[in-house]
Structures are given as structure tokens and as C-alpha cells.
Design an enzyme around this catalytic site. Sequence first.
Site, PDB file in Angstrom:
ATOM      1  N   LYS A  22       0.860  -1.204   0.000  1.00  0.00           N
ATOM      2  CA  LYS A  22       0.000   0.000   0.000  1.00  0.00           C
ATOM      3  C   LYS A  22       0.888   1.242   0.000  1.00  0.00           C
ATOM      4  O   LYS A  22       0.691   2.153  -0.796  1.00  0.00           O
ATOM      5  CB  LYS A  22      -0.883   0.003   1.240  1.00  0.00           C
ATOM      6  CG  LYS A  22      -1.510   1.346   1.576  1.00  0.00           C
ATOM      7  CD  LYS A  22      -2.405   1.316   2.776  1.00  0.00           C
ATOM      8  CE  LYS A  22      -1.701   1.537   4.085  1.00  0.00           C
ATOM      9  NZ  LYS A  22      -1.404   2.938   4.416  1.00  0.00           N
ATOM     10  N   CYS A 116      -4.821  12.399  12.684  1.00  0.00           N
ATOM     11  CA  CYS A 116      -5.563  11.155  12.542  1.00  0.00           C
ATOM     12  C   CYS A 116      -5.349  10.429  13.872  1.00  0.00           C
ATOM     13  O   CYS A 116      -4.743  10.969  14.780  1.00  0.00           O
ATOM     14  CB  CYS A 116      -5.041  10.336  11.375  1.00  0.00           C
ATOM     15  SG  CYS A 116      -3.422   9.701  11.699  1.00  0.00           S
ATOM     16  N   ARG A 397      -8.470  -0.458   4.887  1.00  0.00           N
ATOM     17  CA  ARG A 397      -7.583   0.541   4.279  1.00  0.00           C
ATOM     18  C   ARG A 397      -6.239  -0.066   3.935  1.00  0.00           C
ATOM     19  O   ARG A 397      -5.546   0.422   3.045  1.00  0.00           O
ATOM     20  CB  ARG A 397      -7.345   1.708   5.246  1.00  0.00           C
ATOM     21  CG  ARG A 397      -8.559   2.529   5.542  1.00  0.00           C
ATOM     22  CD  ARG A 397      -8.219   3.741   6.366  1.00  0.00           C
ATOM     23  NE  ARG A 397      -7.180   4.543   5.706  1.00  0.00           N
ATOM     24  CZ  ARG A 397      -6.718   5.683   6.207  1.00  0.00           C
ATOM     25  NH1 ARG A 397      -7.157   6.116   7.366  1.00  0.00           N
ATOM     26  NH2 ARG A 397      -5.801   6.363   5.562  1.00  0.00           N
TER      27      ARG A 397
HETATM   28  C1  EPZ Z   1       4.348   6.840   6.335  1.00  0.00           C
HETATM   29  O1  EPZ Z   1       3.577   7.875   6.924  1.00  0.00           O
HETATM   30  C2  EPZ Z   1       3.413   5.660   6.266  1.00  0.00           C
HETATM   31  N1  EPZ Z   1       2.249   5.996   5.431  1.00  0.00           N
HETATM   32  C3  EPZ Z   1       2.961   5.284   7.671  1.00  0.00           C
HETATM   33  O2  EPZ Z   1       2.177   4.097   7.558  1.00  0.00           O
HETATM   34  C4  EPZ Z   1       4.188   4.966   8.532  1.00  0.00           C
HETATM   35  O3  EPZ Z   1       3.774   4.715   9.849  1.00  0.00           O
HETATM   36  C5  EPZ Z   1       5.146   6.166   8.513  1.00  0.00           C
HETATM   37  O4  EPZ Z   1       5.480   6.495   7.148  1.00  0.00           O
HETATM   38  C6  EPZ Z   1       6.435   5.876   9.277  1.00  0.00           C
HETATM   39  O5  EPZ Z   1       7.079   4.775   8.710  1.00  0.00           O
HETATM   40  C7  EPZ Z   1       2.377   5.938   4.093  1.00  0.00           C
HETATM   41  O6  EPZ Z   1       3.428   5.640   3.563  1.00  0.00           O
HETATM   42  C8  EPZ Z   1       1.143   6.269   3.295  1.00  0.00           C
HETATM   43  P1  EPZ Z   1       6.430  10.240   8.407  1.00  0.00           P
HETATM   44  P2  EPZ Z   1       4.150   9.398   6.938  1.00  0.00           P
HETATM   45  O7  EPZ Z   1       6.278  11.503   7.624  1.00  0.00           O
HETATM   46  O8  EPZ Z   1       4.852   9.685   5.670  1.00  0.00           O
HETATM   47  C9  EPZ Z   1       6.330  13.399  11.926  1.00  0.00           C
HETATM   48  C10 EPZ Z   1       0.308   2.757   7.788  1.00  0.00           C
HETATM   49  O9  EPZ Z   1      -0.054   2.157   8.782  1.00  0.00           O
HETATM   50  N2  EPZ Z   1       6.258  14.404  10.852  1.00  0.00           N
HETATM   51  O10 EPZ Z   1       7.671   9.448   8.269  1.00  0.00           O
HETATM   52  O11 EPZ Z   1       3.043  10.284   7.351  1.00  0.00           O
HETATM   53  C11 EPZ Z   1       5.024  12.623  12.004  1.00  0.00           C
HETATM   54  O12 EPZ Z   1       4.112  13.346  12.798  1.00  0.00           O
HETATM   55  C12 EPZ Z   1       0.794   4.186   7.895  1.00  0.00           C
HETATM   56  O13 EPZ Z   1       0.370   2.264   6.619  1.00  0.00           O
HETATM   57  C13 EPZ Z   1       6.346  15.744  11.188  1.00  0.00           C
HETATM   58  O14 EPZ Z   1       6.462  16.118  12.361  1.00  0.00           O
HETATM   59  O15 EPZ Z   1       5.198   9.276   8.129  1.00  0.00           O
HETATM   60  C14 EPZ Z   1       5.443  11.335  12.646  1.00  0.00           C
HETATM   61  O16 EPZ Z   1       5.516  11.494  14.046  1.00  0.00           O
HETATM   62  C15 EPZ Z   1       0.533   4.730   9.295  1.00  0.00           C
HETATM   63  N3  EPZ Z   1       6.274  16.682  10.191  1.00  0.00           N
HETATM   64  C16 EPZ Z   1       6.853  11.117  12.097  1.00  0.00           C
HETATM   65  O17 EPZ Z   1       7.304  12.392  11.615  1.00  0.00           O
HETATM   66  C17 EPZ Z   1       6.147  16.323   8.872  1.00  0.00           C
HETATM   67  O18 EPZ Z   1       6.130  17.229   8.001  1.00  0.00           O
HETATM   68  C18 EPZ Z   1       6.905  10.095  10.974  1.00  0.00           C
HETATM   69  O19 EPZ Z   1       6.137  10.604   9.938  1.00  0.00           O
HETATM   70  C19 EPZ Z   1       6.069  14.955   8.551  1.00  0.00           C
HETATM   71  C20 EPZ Z   1       6.135  14.006   9.564  1.00  0.00           C
END
Ligand code: EPZ
Length: 417
Positions: A22, A116, A397
Site C-alpha cells: 500500500k 488522525c 484501508r
Molecule cells: C508513512 O507515513 C506511512 N504511510 C505510515 O504508515 C508509517 O507509519 C510512517 O510512514 C512511518 O514509517 C504511508 O506511507 C502512506 P512520516 P508518513 O512523515 O509519511 C512526523 C500505515 O499504517 N512528521 O515518516 O506520514 C510525524 O508526525 C501508515 O500504513 C512531522 O512532524 O510518516 C510522525 O511522528 C501509518 N512533520 C513522524 O514524523 C512532517 O512534516 C513520521 O512521519 C512529517 C512528519
Amino acid sequence: MDKIIIKGGKKLKGKVGISGSKNSALPILFASLLTDEPVVINNVPNLADINTTLAFLNFIGKKIIKKANSVKILSSLDYKHIAPYDLVRKMRASVLIMGPLLARLKKVDVSLPGGCAIGARPIDIHLEAFKKLGAKIEVSGGYVKMRAENGLMGAEIKLRFPSVGATENILLAAVLAKGKSKIINAAKEPEIEDLANFLNKMGAKIKGAGTKTIIIEGVEKMHGAIHNVIPDRIEAATYLIAAAITKGDIILENVIADHIRAVIEKLKKSGMHIKEYKSKIHIKWIKKLKTQNISTEVYPGYPTDAQAQWTALMSVTDGKSTVKENVFENRFMHIPELQRFGADLIIDGKNVYIKGAKKLSGAPAMVSDLRAGAALVLAGLAAEGESIISRIYHLDRGYELLEKKFKKLGADIKRIS
Ligand code: EPZ
């Protein structure tokens, strides 16, 4: 609202096919906006988030032809540059519309994604990067409005945190920027590499994807391409842990063991017998498991998306263990639900202290987010008695054919509407 009913206690046995990823398919589908030529993406899982993305691309102006797990995306004459709230709120990954539209249309208005169940999940790292690439950003009326009248300019971008989504968004923008871009402290997840491979097939010039430094030479134009999405490493991790929690013996097919090395190592250390073949993993319960602590990290550390599932396993493994969540600030929504099965769990800041129970008892439970839902299904498979799991739309999802795959492995599981 559908529910899943499980009668626990069955040992899982047999083979399970792992679906396409996904989290790899999503950015790759958004990448189709970077060209007007047709693209064909194969091994796309049939999931709610995929359908949301296809509807989004259609809204923006693409023509979608989906047959089973293959998606053909055809161009249209012009694209909308606005991503409305009712589309963005459904799926946080919708923010990946920013990079391609900014690169192609030099403008994009995206409704703020909102948080979320697993935290605020801001997009500050994404926006910082777009500024560096020359975008003018204004936040008003719940929308992020970005303009780059003269097109994007290549830049050096150092991420404060190796955000997966931000790394993907930057790649989706920088491929058409003027000049060279460099991402420092980039995310190294396999999905980043898969996206870069697809972009390079479309004519991009990306080097270093999968490492912490990625170099992108901007190009004038991108063309169509065909791509097979990598297997879903988190789905695979979930089935490996399912084998452990049910004392089972299963073979995973279409899986890349290297993408879940951290989970395999933890399962081996806890006592599971695991053998790897070319694209298969055979995992078998042979003796009483020992507890193993985990601390979630960015790739290649233990994946946060498999934290809840591990917590469920440790809840019914004799002894004490600790699970530490370092990536998200609120990824313990599954804890109160696991406690309904009789799990002995105490949250303290980023840590969950677990005392393995002799057994879990089936219970009614409610899913709060995708991976928490997986943990509840695992608990239900291991528990004595019947479990009724509701709000399973979260599961739809991210897990293709979940109850069918578990049923084929011998679980007593059914979906009721
Ligand atoms: C991706 O989300 C995945 N989703 C998530 O999988 C996964 O948990 C996550 O990466 C970590 O591996 C998809 O790929 C669609 P991040 P993403 O940006 O890109 C903080 C699932 O279950 N952050 O690496 O949103 C954020 O709040 C989903 O399939 C900021 O602070 O993850 C989080 O604490 C859930 N500012 C951390 O970084 C930003 O601009 C990791 O987020 C971006 C992120």
C-alpha cells in the site's frame, strides 16, 4: 458497519500470498501526474486507500482503468490544482498530491490534512522543503496554497527528521525542477526506493534512493512507464507475528525478507523457527516463546507499523517486556482494546510495560487505526473464545482480503455486515 467475528485458539497452517505494498503504491500512483503519457502499475492491492487515491487522481483529471491488481492511468487535457477537504481528510497520504502538481502546474491548493488517530502528523517538513525548492506558501481558509510561477529550482534540503512522506513529496517535485536537488537525512524505507525506481523509468535522474542522501537531476519532461509494486512488508510482518501468536506453521509467498529484517530477527530471538527462500519465508512455532523488547525506529530499525502487532504477541508471552514507540507521539490506541482481552499493559510516556498473560480471552473490541486493528485481530486469533471486532473499515484501508487469507490459514474468522 461490518464486523469481524473470530473464535480463537486455532493454530495457523498453510500458505499466504502477500499483496503489493500500500505504502509503495500510493506515492507511485500520485507520480502518474508527472506525465501526460499512460502509465501501468501492477501488483496494486485492492484497498480502500488505493481506491481513494484513484478517485482523487480522477478528480484532478486522470482517466483510470483498473483490472484486478493492475491500474492503467491515462492523461487528460488539463488538471485541477485544488485538493478539497472531503478528499484529503479521508487519507493523509493525499498530501502527496503537492509535489507533482507543484512541479507540473506550478500551483496547488491542498486542504490541510488534519491529524488522525495516531497523532497530529503535521506537514511542516514537507512545506519547508517546498519553500527551499522555490514555492511561495500561504495557509488560509484551511488550505495550503503554493505557487511557483517560474517553476521549481533545484536545492539542497536537509530534513530535521527522515519523514517518509516528505522524502516522497520532494522526489515528486524535484524530478521536474531546474537543476540539481539533494535530500540530506532522507527516509530510507523500501517504498522510497520503489518510488525512485518508478520515477527513473519515467525518465527522472535520481541517485541514492534507499540511502540517507538522495541526488536528483531535474529533467524537462517525464514519459509513461510500467511498474510492479514491491510486496507489502507490513502485511508480511503481520502474518509472521500471526504465526507466532497462534503457535502456527505458515509459508509467506511473494515477500522480500530483507525488507522486514528487524521483525524477523526479533521473532528468531523469541524462539520462532524461520527459513528464508527466494521470495518465500517459512515460519514455524517450535517451543514456548521468550519475551523480546522492541523500540521502533525509522528503517531499517523495527517498524512502527508493526509495533501494535508485537505488543499483542508479547501480551501473551510469559514474562515481562517493554515496547517503546519513538516515531509517532500517540500510537497506543490499541492498548485499552488489548486490555479488554485480558492483556496486562501499562503505558508510561513512550513506553508500554507488558506482563505476558497465560491466555487472552475473547472480547468485543473496536479498531481505532489500521495497525491497531491488526493487533486486535491477532489477539482474537490467540484468545480463548469469541471476539467481535468492529470499525474494521480501518483494516480495509491496508489489508487486502484479510479474513479470507486468515480463513485459508485455518482461522475460525468471518465478516458480518
Ligand atoms: C508513512 O507515513 C506511512 N504511510 C505510515 O504508515 C508509517 O507509519 C510512517 O510512514 C512511518 O514509517 C504511508 O506511507 C502512506 P512520516 P508518513 O512523515 O509519511 C512526523 C500505515 O499504517 N512528521 O515518516 O506520514 C510525524 O508526525 C501508515 O500504513 C512531522 O512532524 O510518516 C510522525 O511522528 C501509518 N512533520 C513522524 O514524523 C512532517 O512534516 C513520521 O512521519 C512529517 C512528519
